[in-house]
Design an enzyme around this catalytic site. Sequence first.
Site, PDB file in Angstrom:
ATOM      1  CG  HIS A 134      22.737  31.817  -7.703  1.00  0.00           C
ATOM      2  ND1 HIS A 134      21.906  32.196  -7.028  1.00  0.00           N
ATOM      3  CD2 HIS A 134      23.964  31.668  -7.187  1.00  0.00           C
ATOM      4  CE1 HIS A 134      22.359  32.512  -5.773  1.00  0.00           C
ATOM      5  NE2 HIS A 134      23.523  32.279  -5.928  1.00  0.00           N
ATOM      6  CE  LYS A 136      22.020  28.170  -4.617  1.00  0.00           C
ATOM      7  NZ  LYS A 136      22.104  29.483  -4.663  1.00  0.00           N
ATOM      8  CG  ASP A 141      11.364   8.289  -8.197  1.00  0.00           C
ATOM      9  OD1 ASP A 141      12.015   8.208  -8.962  1.00  0.00           O
ATOM     10  OD2 ASP A 141      11.188   7.687  -7.048  1.00  0.00           O
ATOM     11  CG  HIS A 313      23.221  31.506   1.413  1.00  0.00           C
ATOM     12  ND1 HIS A 313      22.564  30.816   0.679  1.00  0.00           N
ATOM     13  CD2 HIS A 313      24.288  32.127   0.666  1.00  0.00           C
ATOM     14  CE1 HIS A 313      23.307  30.542  -0.354  1.00  0.00           C
ATOM     15  NE2 HIS A 313      24.453  31.475  -0.455  1.00  0.00           N
ATOM     16  CE  LYS A 315      20.204  32.630  -1.862  1.00  0.00           C
ATOM     17  NZ  LYS A 315      21.412  33.665  -1.419  1.00  0.00           N
ATOM     18  CG  ASP A 320      -0.898  41.407   3.058  1.00  0.00           C
ATOM     19  OD1 ASP A 320      -0.732  42.315   3.733  1.00  0.00           O
ATOM     20  OD2 ASP A 320      -1.569  41.706   1.847  1.00  0.00           O
TER      21      ASP A 320
END
Length: 420
Positions: A134, A136, A141, A313, A315, A320
Amino acid sequence: MSVAVEHIATDQPPDDAKARDLDYGWQSGNQIELLENGEAYFPKVFEAMRAAQREILLETFILFEDKVGFELKDILIEAAQRGVKVVASLDGFGCGELSVSFLRELAEAGVAVQMFDPASKTLGIRTNWFRRLHRKIVVVDAAVAFIGGINFSADHLGDFGPEAKQDYAVQIVGPAVADLHHFALAQSGRQVRTRRGWRRRPQRPAPWATSEEDGLVRLIYRDNVQHRDDIEEAYIHALSKARTRAVIANAYFFPGYRLLREIRNAARRGVHVQLIMQGQPDVLLAKLAARMLYDYLLKDGVVIHEYCQRPLHGKVALVDDDWSTVGSSNLDPLSLALNLEANVLIRDRAFNQQLYESLEALARNHCQTMPEKRKPRLWLWRLTVGFLVFHVMRHFPVLTGWLPAHKPRLKPIESPAHDV
């Protein structure tokens, strides 16, 4: 088309476990840029790929054959043809609908395409639901890295329509890129050179950076071996130290009791805690499950918003004025107990403020706020269906353990010698 494959285990301890099972520490001196939605993310990623001189490492849960996917394919092919080493690790469930011709074009151009746990359909239905890749991540380089929740699909662009996703990622330049580069190489099964700082440490790094400087980044990840709880523990630790504010925006919210308790405890001691949830979910069960938790949190002062403009979608979270996290991990049983995930922790005041302003505008302009004292309604439904949903979600990881066991594999797809 004949496709040659070899099997490489990726969620079991590999032979070079000391090189792969790593605890990455805090790295200072990084430049971090928040990228909101595909409009900000895709141009940055594609620009970096087009300028690549040596290497492109890519991991994604979803790659579709749409305008974003086709542009990515063309960029990767062009890079491989000019001598850039390109490794694309795709999830067998999220990318399970890719055509043979699409994958063949990549492989024939020299792109190393790897499919995580592919499986043919049974009676027209895909059965490889659990323990997904899952993450991404893109590293170019070993100089610039991208990580977040955005897949390579057109539904992350506003012109997709009402179902376009609201999401976040970050671009990182600086010392932390070396950790992301090493991690991506190791997880893809490639040879990695051991250098100081990559070797397994006798003790895990401190979860909270002690330095007061900005630009601190730490890579954390979840696997099914040694790092099962690292992302959840990072949330718990940050919330336990919260003093003034905490904002969590998460698409799929059904965490374990320890994290729920820490959210509630922060609100009880006077921290302004806000949760931004899906109000227009792409998975109805996710919304039903999250709402099972509302009363528990609202009664102790947690403010809950539901984002209703389009599917959420994201996350991301902040605590603080200097701690933030961005990554692929939801706060539900799939992400916290089954999937392979990766987040970055960030200690940077400017980034924290930018993320806060973005989430605050989202909550103010496009969300409905749940009333602190909701009137009981549909009590019979809540007592029966609601009870069932709650306990199914709560025990979901254990229930999946009853299914026939298998070891997810990363299968490299090689350029075929001929068609059959």
